[in-house]
Motif scaffolding. Sequence first.
Motif, short mmCIF file in Angstrom:
data_model
loop_
_atom_site.label_atom_id
_atom_site.label_comp_id
_atom_site.label_asym_id
_atom_site.label_seq_id
_atom_site.Cartn_x
_atom_site.Cartn_y
_atom_site.Cartn_z
N MET A 18 0.54 -1.17 0.02
CA MET A 18 0.15 0.04 0.10
C MET A 18 0.98 1.35 0.00
SD MET A 18 -3.30 -0.46 -0.44
CE MET A 18 -3.88 0.86 0.21
N ALA A 53 4.18 10.92 15.76
CA ALA A 53 2.64 11.32 16.15
C ALA A 53 2.90 11.78 17.32
CB ALA A 53 1.79 10.10 16.14
N SER A 79 -4.78 7.76 14.68
CA SER A 79 -4.49 6.46 14.08
C SER A 79 -4.11 6.15 12.62
CB SER A 79 -5.77 5.72 14.71
OG SER A 79 -5.70 4.35 14.46
N LEU A 80 -3.36 7.10 12.19
CA LEU A 80 -2.72 6.90 10.75
C LEU A 80 -2.13 5.56 10.80
CD1 LEU A 80 -1.45 10.21 9.73
CD2 LEU A 80 -3.87 9.15 9.00
N ASN A 81 -2.10 4.83 9.76
CA ASN A 81 -1.26 3.60 9.60
C ASN A 81 -0.14 4.20 8.65
OD1 ASN A 81 -1.94 3.51 6.61
ND2 ASN A 81 -3.06 1.57 7.15
N GLN A 86 -1.07 5.27 5.12
CA GLN A 86 -1.79 6.53 5.04
C GLN A 86 -1.00 7.77 5.27
OE1 GLN A 86 -4.52 5.42 8.36
NE2 GLN A 86 -6.33 5.58 6.73
N LEU A 127 0.97 8.31 2.11
CA LEU A 127 0.30 8.89 1.01
C LEU A 127 0.15 10.24 1.60
CD1 LEU A 127 -2.02 8.21 -1.07
CD2 LEU A 127 -3.68 8.76 0.48
#
Lengths: 279, 279
Positions: A28, A90, A152-154, A157, A160
């Motif tokens: 991804m 984060a 909670s960004l993976n 993400q 991206l």
Amino acid sequence: MSEAHNSLSSSGPAIILVEPQLGENIGMVARAMANFGLSELRLVNPRDGWPSEKARAAASRADHVIDAVKVFDDLPSAVTDLNFIFATTARQRDGFKTVRGPVDAGRMLRGRSSAGQRTGILFGRERFGLYNEEVGLADEIVTFPVDPGFASLNIAQAVLLMSYEWMKSGLEAETDTNFTGPERQPATKDQLHGLFAHLEAALEARGYFRPAEKKPKMVDNLRAVLTRAGFAEQELKVLRGVVSSLDYFSPREPRGAGYPERKARADRNTHTDRRPADE
Amino acid sequence: MSEAHNSLSSSGPAIILVEPQLGENIGMVARAMANFGLSELRLVNPRDGWPSEKARAAASRADHVIDAVKVFDDLPSAVTDLNFIFATTARQRDGFKTVRGPVDAGRMLRGRSSAGQRTGILFGRERFGLYNEEVGLADEIVTFPVDPGFASLNIAQAVLLMSYEWMKSGLEAETDTNFTGPERQPATKDQLHGLFAHLEAALEARGYFRPAEKKPKMVDNLRAVLTRAGFAEQELKVLRGVVSSLDYFSPREPRGAGYPERKARADRNTHTDRRPADE
């Protein structure tokens, strides 16, 4: 310095994933990068090894990114040839590092790349990000303006968003788009006034403006409605056709129902709304 | 107009997925929204029905979004209460619609929400997006500045970018971050000059400045290196400690090895670098 230091083949930042766990996430990430023109993906000690069929499947045809992946045993080895590194985190860290948002970071990366520097962005493990000593290897920190109540960004993400900001930083204007709508300038006033005259005549013939003393105010309101939209010439043509159809035809005597005289009049009115000066 | 029209409970745009196929994607959309403070998710005719355990699992604790999902049979029903709608599309469409990039679209949505309007953003099916007639129901089009050679954003990625731009449009400055690094103003010049004096004396004692006629140039270079970084007061304290340690101790006679006099001198030098005026 390694040979890569002088390479100009890839001007965008390298994306460096530190101990990623799932091949699917790596895929991804590759897909996210490819969408925004990045192609250099480095993996530090991926848990499930490399190559990964799951990564390739999730990359959704970003094979050029997957094929070019480089794997390293540790983080220092993965950044030897880079001049400037961001670490993504984060949460606040102790230390001396400058913290930037993604817009700012994208612009800074663009500026450094344009100056011939090689840059990279570090992304941590799925579960707990980067260790402090890994952040310590970076020049600056980039963090995302997430809702503090649900952060909670993976990693895909986060990649991206940084890839997107990298692409945006290269646009002439940040509001540029790959394609545009029609050039749609408001029509000239004589074109707009042509619609006024056409519509008002059709309404007048039907007794729309009653009582007579209210006509000036009614005309005023009607013209205000038609003016505010700022119709373009093409849009006015659509509206003239609508008025013509309503004016000349009826449900009982529709166009094409054998009233050639009416049809000809309607067509003439619809298709010849040139400016008087052109006649 | 429905009651929802007047509700102020949700000020952000509704995210509207038209015929989404995979529950997993719906969950990733919810997660993307929650990260950037959006909570209103509408589904038009989801292929695998609703509720979806796969969606909940992929939402990664964005349960408040999943719990509040509303399902509609068709697109017009899903937008009845909205005042303004964007359609997302990757390719040019015929028609009269304005096309915006995501930055611009985020700002416009923020402005309309602030004015009390209810807004929404349409996202199409995984495989082929929105039909033209669905785009036709929107006021304007938003598209992403992807690499034309690899345009393959999935719906969760597209939702993530719009949610991010929505959040950004609400920041006081687009470069704002949730946390910041230390306030790090360059130290005052007398603090910097304290380091110069300290370091140069330590080097002088070791015969570093040789030959003597080159000393002015060497001092110049050294000071230039130490000046360009713009060290802050705290950073200068770190460097003063480093110089003290190198100056007073040696590998054979390290700190704490029984030389109390040396240690006391070193500590004094490190921790009392006040301005002369404060003494």
